[in-house]
Design a protein around this motif. Structure first.
Motif, PDB file in Angstrom:
ATOM      1  N   THR A   2     -17.782   6.590 -21.639  1.00 18.74           N
ATOM      2  CA  THR A   2     -16.684   7.491 -21.982  1.00 18.74           C
ATOM      3  C   THR A   2     -17.252   8.752 -22.604  1.00 18.74           C
ATOM      4  N   PHE A   3     -17.068   9.833 -21.904  1.00 17.40           N
ATOM      5  CA  PHE A   3     -17.516  11.124 -22.396  1.00 17.40           C
ATOM      6  C   PHE A   3     -16.324  11.855 -23.000  1.00 17.40           C
ATOM      7  N   THR A   4     -16.633  12.735 -23.928  1.00 13.29           N
ATOM      8  CA  THR A   4     -15.583  13.649 -24.354  1.00 13.29           C
ATOM      9  C   THR A   4     -15.427  14.673 -23.228  1.00 13.29           C
ATOM     10  N   ALA A   5     -14.318  15.380 -23.218  1.00 16.60           N
ATOM     11  CA  ALA A   5     -14.068  16.380 -22.177  1.00 16.60           C
ATOM     12  C   ALA A   5     -15.171  17.437 -22.201  1.00 16.60           C
ATOM     13  N   ASP A   6     -15.628  17.801 -23.395  1.00 11.01           N
ATOM     14  CA  ASP A   6     -16.683  18.814 -23.511  1.00 11.01           C
ATOM     15  C   ASP A   6     -17.997  18.323 -22.919  1.00 11.01           C
ATOM     16  N   GLN A   7     -18.349  17.070 -23.219  1.00 11.72           N
ATOM     17  CA  GLN A   7     -19.594  16.504 -22.692  1.00 11.72           C
ATOM     18  C   GLN A   7     -19.558  16.460 -21.167  1.00 11.72           C
ATOM     19  N   LEU A   8     -18.437  16.010 -20.648  1.00 12.24           N
ATOM     20  CA  LEU A   8     -18.312  15.904 -19.200  1.00 12.24           C
ATOM     21  C   LEU A   8     -18.401  17.291 -18.557  1.00 12.24           C
ATOM     22  N   HIS A   9     -17.771  18.250 -19.205  1.00 12.90           N
ATOM     23  CA  HIS A   9     -17.809  19.629 -18.702  1.00 12.90           C
ATOM     24  C   HIS A   9     -19.251  20.141 -18.687  1.00 12.90           C
ATOM     25  N   ASP A  10     -19.999  19.885 -19.761  1.00 12.70           N
ATOM     26  CA  ASP A  10     -21.402  20.323 -19.822  1.00 12.70           C
ATOM     27  C   ASP A  10     -22.227  19.656 -18.726  1.00 12.70           C
ATOM     28  N   LEU A  11     -22.001  18.355 -18.523  1.00  9.92           N
ATOM     29  CA  LEU A  11     -22.764  17.629 -17.512  1.00  9.92           C
ATOM     30  C   LEU A  11     -22.428  18.133 -16.108  1.00  9.92           C
ATOM     31  N   ARG A  13     -21.529  21.120 -15.408  1.00  8.87           N
ATOM     32  CA  ARG A  13     -22.179  22.421 -15.283  1.00  8.87           C
ATOM     33  C   ARG A  13     -23.669  22.257 -14.983  1.00  8.87           C
ATOM     34  N   LEU A  14     -24.301  21.284 -15.645  1.00 13.06           N
ATOM     35  CA  LEU A  14     -25.725  21.016 -15.384  1.00 13.06           C
ATOM     36  C   LEU A  14     -25.936  20.605 -13.927  1.00 13.06           C
ATOM     37  N   ILE A  15     -25.032  19.763 -13.428  1.00 13.91           N
ATOM     38  CA  ILE A  15     -25.148  19.320 -12.040  1.00 13.91           C
ATOM     39  C   ILE A  15     -25.016  20.521 -11.101  1.00 13.91           C
ATOM     40  N   GLU A  16     -24.074  21.398 -11.377  1.00 17.86           N
ATOM     41  CA  GLU A  16     -23.896  22.589 -10.523  1.00 17.86           C
ATOM     42  C   GLU A  16     -25.132  23.483 -10.570  1.00 17.86           C
ATOM     43  N   GLU A  17     -25.701  23.646 -11.772  1.00 19.47           N
ATOM     44  CA  GLU A  17     -26.903  24.489 -11.902  1.00 19.47           C
ATOM     45  C   GLU A  17     -28.066  23.912 -11.112  1.00 19.47           C
ATOM     46  N   GLU A  18     -28.268  22.594 -11.263  1.00 24.09           N
ATOM     47  CA  GLU A  18     -29.354  21.932 -10.540  1.00 24.09           C
ATOM     48  C   GLU A  18     -29.123  22.047  -9.034  1.00 24.09           C
ATOM     49  N   ARG A  37     -33.823  15.554  -1.404  1.00 15.96           N
ATOM     50  CA  ARG A  37     -33.538  14.289  -2.091  1.00 15.96           C
ATOM     51  C   ARG A  37     -32.715  14.555  -3.352  1.00 15.96           C
ATOM     52  N   GLN A  38     -33.103  15.593  -4.097  1.00 18.65           N
ATOM     53  CA  GLN A  38     -32.371  15.926  -5.326  1.00 18.65           C
ATOM     54  C   GLN A  38     -30.933  16.326  -5.017  1.00 18.65           C
ATOM     55  N   LEU A  39     -30.747  17.080  -3.935  1.00 22.88           N
ATOM     56  CA  LEU A  39     -29.388  17.509  -3.578  1.00 22.88           C
ATOM     57  C   LEU A  39     -28.516  16.306  -3.249  1.00 22.88           C
ATOM     58  N   ARG A  40     -29.094  15.329  -2.546  1.00 18.94           N
ATOM     59  CA  ARG A  40     -28.328  14.109  -2.241  1.00 18.94           C
ATOM     60  C   ARG A  40     -27.972  13.380  -3.529  1.00 18.94           C
ATOM     61  N   ALA A  41     -28.938  13.312  -4.466  1.00 19.24           N
ATOM     62  CA  ALA A  41     -28.703  12.626  -5.737  1.00 19.24           C
ATOM     63  C   ALA A  41     -27.618  13.346  -6.541  1.00 19.24           C
ATOM     64  N   LEU A  42     -27.637  14.672  -6.492  1.00 21.96           N
ATOM     65  CA  LEU A  42     -26.635  15.448  -7.235  1.00 21.96           C
ATOM     66  C   LEU A  42     -25.253  15.313  -6.599  1.00 21.96           C
ATOM     67  N   ASP A  43     -25.210  15.270  -5.266  1.00 25.10           N
ATOM     68  CA  ASP A  43     -23.930  15.039  -4.585  1.00 25.10           C
ATOM     69  C   ASP A  43     -23.357  13.684  -4.989  1.00 25.10           C
ATOM     70  N   ALA A  44     -24.254  12.682  -5.073  1.00 25.31           N
ATOM     71  CA  ALA A  44     -23.808  11.341  -5.468  1.00 25.31           C
ATOM     72  C   ALA A  44     -23.295  11.357  -6.907  1.00 25.31           C
ATOM     73  N   ALA A  45     -23.934  12.157  -7.766  1.00 24.11           N
ATOM     74  CA  ALA A  45     -23.491  12.262  -9.159  1.00 24.11           C
ATOM     75  C   ALA A  45     -22.087  12.875  -9.226  1.00 24.11           C
ATOM     76  N   ARG A  46     -21.827  13.865  -8.366  1.00 26.53           N
ATOM     77  CA  ARG A  46     -20.486  14.473  -8.317  1.00 26.53           C
ATOM     78  C   ARG A  46     -19.440  13.430  -7.930  1.00 26.53           C
ATOM     79  N   VAL A  47     -19.810  12.581  -6.965  1.00 29.86           N
ATOM     80  CA  VAL A  47     -18.882  11.535  -6.522  1.00 29.86           C
ATOM     81  C   VAL A  47     -18.611  10.573  -7.684  1.00 29.86           C
TER      82      VAL A  47
END
Ligand SMILES: [Zn+2]
Length: 94
Positions: A2-11, A13-18, A37-47
């Motif tokens: 369980t993330f706070t809304a701010d933490q989730l927002h920061d994460l 943003r990090l995913i988008e930057e990466e 490989r990283q792009l696939r991993a980041l797409d999976a993180a978005r999911v």
């Protein structure tokens, strides 16, 4: 996890930057295999963010450390499980 809304927002943003960083590397032909490989991993993180399973260790089901996610937002395992895998990879059992 369980993330706070701010933490989730920061994460997010990090995913988008990466994602931008590796997309650029891929477009420029730099470390293409790693970047892809990283792009696939980041797409999976978005999911995982979308379906609410982001931040849960794939191996043990516990929460992945927030520090670790900030350093590696696409991480799928907690530190303990990842270290176990890295150790086995470095010193394979017969
Ligand atoms: Zn774990």
């Amino acid at each position: 996890m369980t993330f706070t809304a701010d933490q989730l927002h920061d994460l997010e943003r990090l995913i988008e930057e990466e994602h931008r960083r590796f997309s650029r590397a891929l477009a420029e032909g730099v470390g293409t295999e790693h970047a892809a490989r990283q792009l696939r991993a980041l797409d999976a993180a978005r999911v995982r963010i979308a379906d609410g399973t982001f931040g849960r260790c794939r191996a043990c089901g516990r929460d992945i450390e927030l520090d670790r996610l900030i350093a590696h937002p696409a991480a799928v395992r907690c530190l303990a499980c990842q270290e176990g895998i890295d150790r086995r990879a470095a010193d394979p059992e017969p």
